[in-house]
Design a protein around this motif. Structure first.
Motif, PDB file in Angstrom:
ATOM      1  N   MET A 206     -32.215 -30.087  47.797  1.00 52.16           N
ATOM      2  CA  MET A 206     -31.286 -29.146  47.202  1.00 52.16           C
ATOM      3  C   MET A 206     -30.984 -29.598  45.770  1.00 52.16           C
ATOM      4  SD  MET A 206     -27.549 -27.999  48.546  1.00 52.16           S
ATOM      5  CE  MET A 206     -27.949 -26.542  49.457  1.00 52.16           C
ATOM      6  N   THR A 207     -30.805 -28.649  44.886  1.00 50.21           N
ATOM      7  CA  THR A 207     -30.556 -28.937  43.483  1.00 50.21           C
ATOM      8  C   THR A 207     -29.059 -28.969  43.197  1.00 50.21           C
ATOM      9  OG1 THR A 207     -32.603 -27.854  42.835  1.00 50.21           O
ATOM     10  CG2 THR A 207     -30.957 -28.125  41.129  1.00 50.21           C
ATOM     11  N   ALA A 208     -28.697 -29.878  42.337  1.00 49.90           N
ATOM     12  CA  ALA A 208     -27.339 -29.941  41.798  1.00 49.90           C
ATOM     13  C   ALA A 208     -27.463 -29.829  40.279  1.00 49.90           C
ATOM     14  CB  ALA A 208     -26.652 -31.238  42.207  1.00 49.90           C
ATOM     15  N   TRP A 209     -26.342 -29.698  39.637  1.00 49.72           N
ATOM     16  CA  TRP A 209     -26.298 -29.588  38.174  1.00 49.72           C
ATOM     17  C   TRP A 209     -25.347 -30.626  37.636  1.00 49.72           C
ATOM     18  CZ3 TRP A 209     -29.587 -26.366  35.751  1.00 49.72           C
ATOM     19  CH2 TRP A 209     -30.204 -25.388  36.529  1.00 49.72           C
ATOM     20  N   ARG A 210     -25.614 -31.115  36.428  1.00 46.36           N
ATOM     21  CA  ARG A 210     -24.709 -32.032  35.754  1.00 46.36           C
ATOM     22  C   ARG A 210     -24.752 -31.759  34.252  1.00 46.36           C
ATOM     23  NH1 ARG A 210     -27.744 -37.900  35.338  1.00 46.36           N
ATOM     24  NH2 ARG A 210     -29.356 -37.200  33.900  1.00 46.36           N
ATOM     25  N   LEU A 211     -23.726 -32.228  33.572  1.00 43.98           N
ATOM     26  CA  LEU A 211     -23.771 -32.164  32.118  1.00 43.98           C
ATOM     27  C   LEU A 211     -24.849 -33.122  31.635  1.00 43.98           C
ATOM     28  CD1 LEU A 211     -20.089 -32.154  30.811  1.00 43.98           C
ATOM     29  CD2 LEU A 211     -21.687 -30.270  30.920  1.00 43.98           C
ATOM     30  N   ARG A 212     -25.515 -32.734  30.578  1.00 41.30           N
ATOM     31  CA  ARG A 212     -26.503 -33.645  29.996  1.00 41.30           C
ATOM     32  C   ARG A 212     -25.773 -34.879  29.464  1.00 41.30           C
ATOM     33  NH1 ARG A 212     -31.688 -31.777  29.410  1.00 41.30           N
ATOM     34  NH2 ARG A 212     -31.903 -29.548  29.783  1.00 41.30           N
ATOM     35  N   PRO A 213     -26.401 -36.033  29.603  1.00 41.38           N
ATOM     36  CA  PRO A 213     -25.769 -37.260  29.113  1.00 41.38           C
ATOM     37  C   PRO A 213     -25.577 -37.231  27.590  1.00 41.38           C
ATOM     38  CG  PRO A 213     -27.671 -37.748  30.514  1.00 41.38           C
ATOM     39  CD  PRO A 213     -27.662 -36.272  30.276  1.00 41.38           C
ATOM     40  N   ARG A 214     -24.586 -37.950  27.167  1.00 40.28           N
ATOM     41  CA  ARG A 214     -24.308 -38.187  25.748  1.00 40.28           C
ATOM     42  C   ARG A 214     -24.008 -36.926  24.939  1.00 40.28           C
ATOM     43  NH1 ARG A 214     -28.035 -41.306  27.633  1.00 40.28           N
ATOM     44  NH2 ARG A 214     -29.841 -40.218  26.843  1.00 40.28           N
ATOM     45  N   LEU A 215     -23.409 -35.948  25.568  1.00 41.20           N
ATOM     46  CA  LEU A 215     -22.952 -34.781  24.810  1.00 41.20           C
ATOM     47  C   LEU A 215     -21.606 -35.101  24.187  1.00 41.20           C
ATOM     48  CD1 LEU A 215     -23.699 -31.733  27.145  1.00 41.20           C
ATOM     49  CD2 LEU A 215     -24.947 -32.424  25.098  1.00 41.20           C
ATOM     50  N   ASP A 216     -21.439 -34.718  22.965  1.00 42.42           N
ATOM     51  CA  ASP A 216     -20.156 -34.875  22.282  1.00 42.42           C
ATOM     52  C   ASP A 216     -19.452 -33.525  22.363  1.00 42.42           C
ATOM     53  OD1 ASP A 216     -18.036 -35.532  20.620  1.00 42.42           O
ATOM     54  OD2 ASP A 216     -19.195 -35.256  18.781  1.00 42.42           O
ATOM     55  N   LEU A 217     -18.623 -33.355  23.403  1.00 42.78           N
ATOM     56  CA  LEU A 217     -17.960 -32.074  23.643  1.00 42.78           C
ATOM     57  C   LEU A 217     -16.489 -32.155  23.289  1.00 42.78           C
ATOM     58  CD1 LEU A 217     -19.495 -31.139  27.110  1.00 42.78           C
ATOM     59  CD2 LEU A 217     -20.297 -30.487  24.829  1.00 42.78           C
ATOM     60  N   ARG A 218     -16.016 -31.123  22.615  1.00 41.25           N
ATOM     61  CA  ARG A 218     -14.595 -31.007  22.278  1.00 41.25           C
ATOM     62  C   ARG A 218     -14.106 -29.639  22.752  1.00 41.25           C
ATOM     63  NH1 ARG A 218     -16.138 -32.836  16.516  1.00 41.25           N
ATOM     64  NH2 ARG A 218     -17.018 -34.841  17.074  1.00 41.25           N
ATOM     65  N   TRP A 219     -13.077 -29.659  23.579  1.00 45.70           N
ATOM     66  CA  TRP A 219     -12.533 -28.455  24.199  1.00 45.70           C
ATOM     67  C   TRP A 219     -11.267 -27.996  23.486  1.00 45.70           C
ATOM     68  CZ3 TRP A 219     -15.006 -26.200  28.285  1.00 45.70           C
ATOM     69  CH2 TRP A 219     -15.957 -26.962  28.956  1.00 45.70           C
ATOM     70  N   GLU A 220     -11.098 -26.683  23.436  1.00 50.34           N
ATOM     71  CA  GLU A 220      -9.854 -26.094  22.927  1.00 50.34           C
ATOM     72  C   GLU A 220      -9.495 -24.913  23.829  1.00 50.34           C
ATOM     73  OE1 GLU A 220      -6.557 -26.026  20.704  1.00 50.34           O
ATOM     74  OE2 GLU A 220      -8.203 -27.407  20.219  1.00 50.34           O
ATOM     75  N   ASP A 221      -8.296 -24.950  24.393  1.00 54.09           N
ATOM     76  CA  ASP A 221      -7.807 -23.890  25.284  1.00 54.09           C
ATOM     77  C   ASP A 221      -7.031 -22.874  24.456  1.00 54.09           C
ATOM     78  OD1 ASP A 221      -6.609 -22.301  27.195  1.00 54.09           O
ATOM     79  OD2 ASP A 221      -5.657 -23.938  28.262  1.00 54.09           O
ATOM     80  N   TRP A 222      -7.480 -21.617  24.492  1.00 56.05           N
ATOM     81  CA  TRP A 222      -6.838 -20.535  23.749  1.00 56.05           C
ATOM     82  C   TRP A 222      -6.142 -19.554  24.698  1.00 56.05           C
ATOM     83  CZ3 TRP A 222      -6.612 -21.054  18.600  1.00 56.05           C
ATOM     84  CH2 TRP A 222      -7.527 -21.912  17.987  1.00 56.05           C
ATOM     85  N   GLY A 223      -5.771 -20.023  25.873  1.00 56.01           N
ATOM     86  CA  GLY A 223      -5.109 -19.151  26.837  1.00 56.01           C
ATOM     87  C   GLY A 223      -6.117 -18.482  27.748  1.00 56.01           C
ATOM     88  N   ASP A 224      -6.618 -17.324  27.346  1.00 56.03           N
ATOM     89  CA  ASP A 224      -7.591 -16.613  28.182  1.00 56.03           C
ATOM     90  C   ASP A 224      -9.031 -16.903  27.769  1.00 56.03           C
ATOM     91  OD1 ASP A 224      -7.486 -15.243  25.783  1.00 56.03           O
ATOM     92  OD2 ASP A 224      -7.697 -13.273  26.698  1.00 56.03           O
ATOM     93  N   ARG A 225      -9.222 -17.755  26.790  1.00 51.75           N
ATOM     94  CA  ARG A 225     -10.554 -18.149  26.313  1.00 51.75           C
ATOM     95  C   ARG A 225     -10.542 -19.632  25.988  1.00 51.75           C
ATOM     96  NH1 ARG A 225     -13.769 -14.427  27.985  1.00 51.75           N
ATOM     97  NH2 ARG A 225     -13.384 -12.382  27.185  1.00 51.75           N
ATOM     98  N   TRP A 226     -11.706 -20.223  26.017  1.00 49.69           N
ATOM     99  CA  TRP A 226     -11.899 -21.620  25.632  1.00 49.69           C
ATOM    100  C   TRP A 226     -12.963 -21.670  24.551  1.00 49.69           C
ATOM    101  CZ3 TRP A 226      -9.843 -26.116  27.967  1.00 49.69           C
ATOM    102  CH2 TRP A 226      -9.027 -25.880  29.077  1.00 49.69           C
ATOM    103  N   SER A 227     -12.814 -22.615  23.651  1.00 50.21           N
ATOM    104  CA  SER A 227     -13.907 -22.910  22.735  1.00 50.21           C
ATOM    105  C   SER A 227     -14.407 -24.313  23.074  1.00 50.21           C
ATOM    106  CB  SER A 227     -13.494 -22.802  21.270  1.00 50.21           C
ATOM    107  OG  SER A 227     -12.509 -23.752  20.954  1.00 50.21           O
ATOM    108  N   LEU A 228     -15.698 -24.466  22.997  1.00 53.31           N
ATOM    109  CA  LEU A 228     -16.343 -25.739  23.283  1.00 53.31           C
ATOM    110  C   LEU A 228     -17.243 -26.058  22.109  1.00 53.31           C
ATOM    111  CD1 LEU A 228     -17.226 -28.077  25.150  1.00 53.31           C
ATOM    112  CD2 LEU A 228     -18.938 -26.521  26.096  1.00 53.31           C
ATOM    113  N   TYR A 229     -16.930 -27.145  21.433  1.00 53.30           N
ATOM    114  CA  TYR A 229     -17.749 -27.580  20.308  1.00 53.30           C
ATOM    115  C   TYR A 229     -18.692 -28.656  20.806  1.00 53.30           C
ATOM    116  CZ  TYR A 229     -19.222 -29.611  15.903  1.00 53.30           C
ATOM    117  OH  TYR A 229     -19.987 -30.092  14.873  1.00 53.30           O
ATOM    118  N   GLN A 230     -19.971 -28.441  20.593  1.00 56.69           N
ATOM    119  CA  GLN A 230     -21.008 -29.393  20.981  1.00 56.69           C
ATOM    120  C   GLN A 230     -21.434 -30.127  19.712  1.00 56.69           C
ATOM    121  OE1 GLN A 230     -24.447 -27.467  22.597  1.00 56.69           O
ATOM    122  NE2 GLN A 230     -25.450 -29.373  23.147  1.00 56.69           N
TER     123      GLN A 230
END
Length: 96
Positions: A1-25
């Motif tokens: 069975m397959t699983a999923w994961r984030l790719r290693p060494r991603l520089d992710l920055r999250w911002e919560d805008w209420g009903d939307r999110w921004s994700l900077y890679q």
């Protein structure tokens, strides 16, 4: 069975805008706008690799949605898109 994961060494920055999110890679210099389902999916994978069934159960609980055919189709499409964007990758399911 397959699983999923984030790719290693991603520089992710999250911002919560209420009903939307921004994700900077940072490595790619890209910003992605996400709805709560997409954000919860990626944040869950940031915590641990997960199978489709685990992702669906987590999203149902976190986002108060039913695990039905439309949600399943949406999550499969999101997984495909996030893979194309280089955010996630398939791995062997650790629970199998």
């Amino acid at each position: 069975m397959t699983a999923w994961r984030l790719r290693p060494r991603l520089d992710l920055r999250w911002e919560d805008w209420g009903d939307r999110w921004s994700l900077y890679q940072g490595a790619a210099g890209e910003t992605h706008l996400l709805d709560p389902i997409g954000a919860a999916l990626l944040q869950g994978l940031q915590a641990a690799p997960s199978s489709l069934e685990t992702i669906l159960a987590r999203l149902a609980a976190e986002c108060a949605v039913a695990v039905d055919a439309p949600l399943r189709a949406r999550v499969v499409a999101l997984l495909r898109r996030f893979d194309e964007l280089g955010l996630i990758e398939p791995v062997a399911d650790p629970a199998a």
